[in-house]
Design a protein around this motif. Structure first.
Motif, PDB file in Angstrom:
ATOM      1  N   PRO A 171      51.361  26.903 -33.200  1.00  0.00           N
ATOM      2  CA  PRO A 171      52.680  27.515 -33.018  1.00  0.00           C
ATOM      3  C   PRO A 171      53.335  27.037 -31.725  1.00  0.00           C
ATOM      4  O   PRO A 171      52.669  26.925 -30.684  1.00  0.00           O
ATOM      5  CB  PRO A 171      52.370  29.015 -32.973  1.00  0.00           C
ATOM      6  N   ALA A 172      54.631  26.756 -31.780  1.00  0.00           N
ATOM      7  CA  ALA A 172      55.328  26.185 -30.631  1.00  0.00           C
ATOM      8  C   ALA A 172      55.155  27.027 -29.375  1.00  0.00           C
ATOM      9  O   ALA A 172      55.008  26.489 -28.266  1.00  0.00           O
ATOM     10  CB  ALA A 172      56.812  26.014 -30.961  1.00  0.00           C
ATOM     11  N   ALA A 173      55.166  28.348 -29.521  1.00  0.00           N
ATOM     12  CA  ALA A 173      55.067  29.230 -28.360  1.00  0.00           C
ATOM     13  C   ALA A 173      53.682  29.225 -27.719  1.00  0.00           C
ATOM     14  O   ALA A 173      53.512  29.747 -26.605  1.00  0.00           O
ATOM     15  CB  ALA A 173      55.431  30.659 -28.755  1.00  0.00           C
ATOM     16  N   ARG A 174      52.692  28.621 -28.397  1.00  0.00           N
ATOM     17  CA  ARG A 174      51.316  28.655 -27.892  1.00  0.00           C
ATOM     18  C   ARG A 174      50.790  27.294 -27.465  1.00  0.00           C
ATOM     19  O   ARG A 174      49.610  27.155 -27.165  1.00  0.00           O
ATOM     20  CB  ARG A 174      50.384  29.250 -28.953  1.00  0.00           C
ATOM     21  N   THR A 175      51.646  26.278 -27.420  1.00  0.00           N
ATOM     22  CA  THR A 175      51.138  24.927 -27.171  1.00  0.00           C
ATOM     23  C   THR A 175      50.444  24.796 -25.822  1.00  0.00           C
ATOM     24  O   THR A 175      49.384  24.176 -25.722  1.00  0.00           O
ATOM     25  CB  THR A 175      52.254  23.880 -27.299  1.00  0.00           C
ATOM     26  N   ASP A 176      51.030  25.357 -24.757  1.00  0.00           N
ATOM     27  CA  ASP A 176      50.406  25.253 -23.432  1.00  0.00           C
ATOM     28  C   ASP A 176      49.041  25.934 -23.413  1.00  0.00           C
ATOM     29  O   ASP A 176      48.057  25.379 -22.923  1.00  0.00           O
ATOM     30  CB  ASP A 176      51.305  25.888 -22.370  1.00  0.00           C
ATOM     31  N   GLU A 177      49.006  27.141 -23.935  1.00  0.00           N
ATOM     32  CA  GLU A 177      47.763  27.922 -23.976  1.00  0.00           C
ATOM     33  C   GLU A 177      46.678  27.184 -24.765  1.00  0.00           C
ATOM     34  O   GLU A 177      45.521  27.079 -24.325  1.00  0.00           O
ATOM     35  CB  GLU A 177      48.062  29.273 -24.625  1.00  0.00           C
ATOM     36  N   VAL A 178      47.039  26.687 -25.940  1.00  0.00           N
ATOM     37  CA  VAL A 178      46.056  26.031 -26.802  1.00  0.00           C
ATOM     38  C   VAL A 178      45.597  24.712 -26.199  1.00  0.00           C
ATOM     39  O   VAL A 178      44.404  24.371 -26.250  1.00  0.00           O
ATOM     40  CB  VAL A 178      46.641  25.833 -28.212  1.00  0.00           C
ATOM     41  N   LEU A 179      46.508  23.956 -25.607  1.00  0.00           N
ATOM     42  CA  LEU A 179      46.123  22.697 -24.980  1.00  0.00           C
ATOM     43  C   LEU A 179      45.129  22.933 -23.854  1.00  0.00           C
ATOM     44  O   LEU A 179      44.114  22.228 -23.745  1.00  0.00           O
ATOM     45  CB  LEU A 179      47.360  21.964 -24.461  1.00  0.00           C
ATOM     46  N   ALA A 180      45.395  23.935 -23.008  1.00  0.00           N
ATOM     47  CA  ALA A 180      44.474  24.229 -21.911  1.00  0.00           C
ATOM     48  C   ALA A 180      43.108  24.653 -22.435  1.00  0.00           C
ATOM     49  O   ALA A 180      42.062  24.209 -21.925  1.00  0.00           O
ATOM     50  CB  ALA A 180      45.069  25.323 -21.017  1.00  0.00           C
ATOM     51  N   ALA A 181      43.090  25.506 -23.450  1.00  0.00           N
ATOM     52  CA  ALA A 181      41.819  25.958 -24.022  1.00  0.00           C
ATOM     53  C   ALA A 181      41.061  24.799 -24.661  1.00  0.00           C
ATOM     54  O   ALA A 181      39.829  24.711 -24.549  1.00  0.00           O
ATOM     55  CB  ALA A 181      42.079  27.055 -25.054  1.00  0.00           C
ATOM     56  N   ALA A 182      41.780  23.910 -25.332  1.00  0.00           N
ATOM     57  CA  ALA A 182      41.133  22.771 -25.991  1.00  0.00           C
ATOM     58  C   ALA A 182      40.524  21.826 -24.963  1.00  0.00           C
ATOM     59  O   ALA A 182      39.392  21.347 -25.133  1.00  0.00           O
ATOM     60  CB  ALA A 182      42.142  22.032 -26.866  1.00  0.00           C
ATOM     61  N   ARG A 183      41.261  21.555 -23.906  1.00  0.00           N
ATOM     62  CA  ARG A 183      40.722  20.664 -22.871  1.00  0.00           C
ATOM     63  C   ARG A 183      39.492  21.271 -22.207  1.00  0.00           C
ATOM     64  O   ARG A 183      38.514  20.569 -21.932  1.00  0.00           O
ATOM     65  CB  ARG A 183      41.808  20.382 -21.833  1.00  0.00           C
ATOM     66  N   ALA A 184      39.520  22.573 -21.959  1.00  0.00           N
ATOM     67  CA  ALA A 184      38.368  23.241 -21.355  1.00  0.00           C
ATOM     68  C   ALA A 184      37.163  23.185 -22.284  1.00  0.00           C
ATOM     69  O   ALA A 184      36.029  22.931 -21.847  1.00  0.00           O
ATOM     70  CB  ALA A 184      38.721  24.687 -21.017  1.00  0.00           C
ATOM     71  N   LYS A 185      37.394  23.393 -23.562  1.00  0.00           N
ATOM     72  CA  LYS A 185      36.297  23.368 -24.537  1.00  0.00           C
ATOM     73  C   LYS A 185      35.692  21.975 -24.639  1.00  0.00           C
ATOM     74  O   LYS A 185      34.465  21.809 -24.677  1.00  0.00           O
ATOM     75  CB  LYS A 185      36.817  23.833 -25.897  1.00  0.00           C
ATOM     76  N   LEU A 186      36.542  20.958 -24.683  1.00  0.00           N
ATOM     77  CA  LEU A 186      36.042  19.582 -24.772  1.00  0.00           C
ATOM     78  C   LEU A 186      35.258  19.194 -23.524  1.00  0.00           C
ATOM     79  O   LEU A 186      34.229  18.513 -23.610  1.00  0.00           O
ATOM     80  CB  LEU A 186      37.201  18.620 -25.006  1.00  0.00           C
ATOM     81  N   ALA A 187      35.731  19.629 -22.356  1.00  0.00           N
ATOM     82  CA  ALA A 187      35.015  19.325 -21.120  1.00  0.00           C
ATOM     83  C   ALA A 187      33.649  20.004 -21.093  1.00  0.00           C
ATOM     84  O   ALA A 187      32.642  19.408 -20.674  1.00  0.00           O
ATOM     85  CB  ALA A 187      35.849  19.768 -19.921  1.00  0.00           C
ATOM     86  N   GLU A 188      33.598  21.249 -21.547  1.00  0.00           N
ATOM     87  CA  GLU A 188      32.328  21.975 -21.603  1.00  0.00           C
ATOM     88  C   GLU A 188      31.349  21.295 -22.555  1.00  0.00           C
ATOM     89  O   GLU A 188      30.165  21.133 -22.246  1.00  0.00           O
ATOM     90  CB  GLU A 188      32.582  23.410 -22.043  1.00  0.00           C
ATOM     91  N   GLU A 189      31.848  20.874 -23.714  1.00  0.00           N
ATOM     92  CA  GLU A 189      30.986  20.210 -24.697  1.00  0.00           C
ATOM     93  C   GLU A 189      30.484  18.864 -24.170  1.00  0.00           C
ATOM     94  O   GLU A 189      29.331  18.483 -24.397  1.00  0.00           O
ATOM     95  CB  GLU A 189      31.745  20.015 -26.001  1.00  0.00           C
ATOM     96  N   ALA A 190      31.338  18.137 -23.446  1.00  0.00           N
ATOM     97  CA  ALA A 190      30.941  16.830 -22.918  1.00  0.00           C
ATOM     98  C   ALA A 190      29.852  16.952 -21.857  1.00  0.00           C
ATOM     99  O   ALA A 190      29.025  16.047 -21.688  1.00  0.00           O
ATOM    100  CB  ALA A 190      32.162  16.115 -22.331  1.00  0.00           C
ATOM    101  N   ALA A 191      29.856  18.089 -21.157  1.00  0.00           N
ATOM    102  CA  ALA A 191      28.872  18.286 -20.087  1.00  0.00           C
ATOM    103  C   ALA A 191      27.541  18.818 -20.598  1.00  0.00           C
ATOM    104  O   ALA A 191      26.556  18.856 -19.847  1.00  0.00           O
ATOM    105  CB  ALA A 191      29.447  19.247 -19.044  1.00  0.00           C
ATOM    106  N   GLU A 192      27.481  19.231 -21.850  1.00  0.00           N
ATOM    107  CA  GLU A 192      26.268  19.838 -22.405  1.00  0.00           C
ATOM    108  C   GLU A 192      25.417  18.784 -23.104  1.00  0.00           C
ATOM    109  O   GLU A 192      25.905  18.028 -23.945  1.00  0.00           O
ATOM    110  CB  GLU A 192      26.650  20.933 -23.401  1.00  0.00           C
ATOM    111  N   THR A 193      24.127  18.757 -22.768  1.00  0.00           N
ATOM    112  CA  THR A 193      23.224  17.825 -23.442  1.00  0.00           C
ATOM    113  C   THR A 193      22.852  18.365 -24.823  1.00  0.00           C
ATOM    114  O   THR A 193      22.979  19.564 -25.089  1.00  0.00           O
ATOM    115  CB  THR A 193      21.940  17.628 -22.629  1.00  0.00           C
ATOM    116  N   LEU A 194      22.371  17.469 -25.685  1.00  0.00           N
ATOM    117  CA  LEU A 194      21.935  17.906 -27.004  1.00  0.00           C
ATOM    118  C   LEU A 194      20.753  18.873 -26.888  1.00  0.00           C
ATOM    119  O   LEU A 194      20.660  19.840 -27.649  1.00  0.00           O
ATOM    120  CB  LEU A 194      21.554  16.703 -27.870  1.00  0.00           C
ATOM    121  N   ASP A 195      19.851  18.625 -25.919  1.00  0.00           N
ATOM    122  CA  ASP A 195      18.711  19.529 -25.733  1.00  0.00           C
ATOM    123  C   ASP A 195      19.183  20.941 -25.386  1.00  0.00           C
ATOM    124  O   ASP A 195      18.666  21.935 -25.930  1.00  0.00           O
ATOM    125  CB  ASP A 195      17.791  19.007 -24.625  1.00  0.00           C
ATOM    126  N   ALA A 196      20.165  21.033 -24.490  1.00  0.00           N
ATOM    127  CA  ALA A 196      20.678  22.349 -24.109  1.00  0.00           C
ATOM    128  C   ALA A 196      21.378  23.019 -25.287  1.00  0.00           C
ATOM    129  O   ALA A 196      21.229  24.227 -25.510  1.00  0.00           O
ATOM    130  CB  ALA A 196      21.636  22.207 -22.927  1.00  0.00           C
TER     131      ALA A 196
END
Length: 216
Positions: A171-196
């Motif tokens: 939704p247009a009104a949520r683009t900033d919020e969703v973009l920030a959440a998506a970037r945070a989620k991707l960064a968290e996933e990139a920092a996590e090893t498969l073992d963890a």
């Protein structure tokens, strides 16, 4: 600079081309994800992202999509409500003109034709399929009103992201919020090893199993 609700940073809507639809679906939920019938018609298709330019076509008629390609702005994704599975909404020339005018792709609740031409030019089309029969051109409908595509309401300037996994509407009104959440989620996933990930996953799954009385 963000100065109004629903705007995104200076990189523009194209920043969402770096966000997988799987990540967006995790954030937004099932209600913003189009049904599995809306799929890429050639592969491998690039991820496509842009503000929606919305179109409604009457059954058997494609006039308004043909009008839209001359009116949609560069960088937009044309989203079409049709639900007609007997006639094509567009063919090779329509896609070629849209591409030349800077439209990023089509997301259509309907069918197209001339798939070989569309594939050869590399124009992203997400739709229900292909049929060789062209639709008529006689029914006028308003452009850029709310439509329904793949079961999801889409308004003009909602952010549409489509890739081989599916199509998500932000939704247009949520683009900033969703973009920030998506970037945070991707960064968290990139920092996590498969073992963890495996350890946390097994702990969670085993806890659910125990709570349900599973032994084994």
């Amino acid at each position: 600079m963000t100065d109004a609700p629903g705007t995104i940073d200076s990189a523009g809507p194209s920043v969402f081309a770096d966000i997988p639809t799987t990540t967006l679906a995790d954030i937004l939920g099932r209600g913003q994800v189009m049904d599995i019938g809306i799929r890429p018609l050639w592969s491998p298709v690039p991820r496509t992202a842009g503000p929606a330019f919305t179109v409604r076509c009457a059954p058997g008629d494609n006039l308004m999509l043909h009008a839209a390609i001359h009116r949609a702005g560069p960088g937009s994704v044309i989203v079409v409500e049709s639900g007609d599975l007997d006639y094509a909404l567009a063919g090779g020339n329509v896609c070629a003109v849209a591409r030349r005018r800077g439209v990023r792709g089509f997301v259509a609740d309907g069918l197209i034709r001339d798939l070989a031409e569309v594939r050869a030019m590399g124009f992203p089309v997400f739709a229900r399929g292909v049929i060789p029969v062209p639709g008529g051109k006689s029914v006028v409908e308003p452009l850029n009103v709310e439509v329904r595509c793949g079961g999801v309401p889409v308004r003009a300037d909602d952010l549409v992201v489509a890739d081989e996994e599916g199509v998500v509407v932000v939704p247009a009104a949520r683009t900033d919020e969703v973009l920030a959440a998506a970037r945070a989620k991707l960064a968290e996933e990139a920092a996590e090893t498969l073992d963890a990930w495996e350890e946390a996953h097994r702990t969670r799954v085993d806890a659910i199993l125990r709570a349900q009385g599973f032994e084994g």
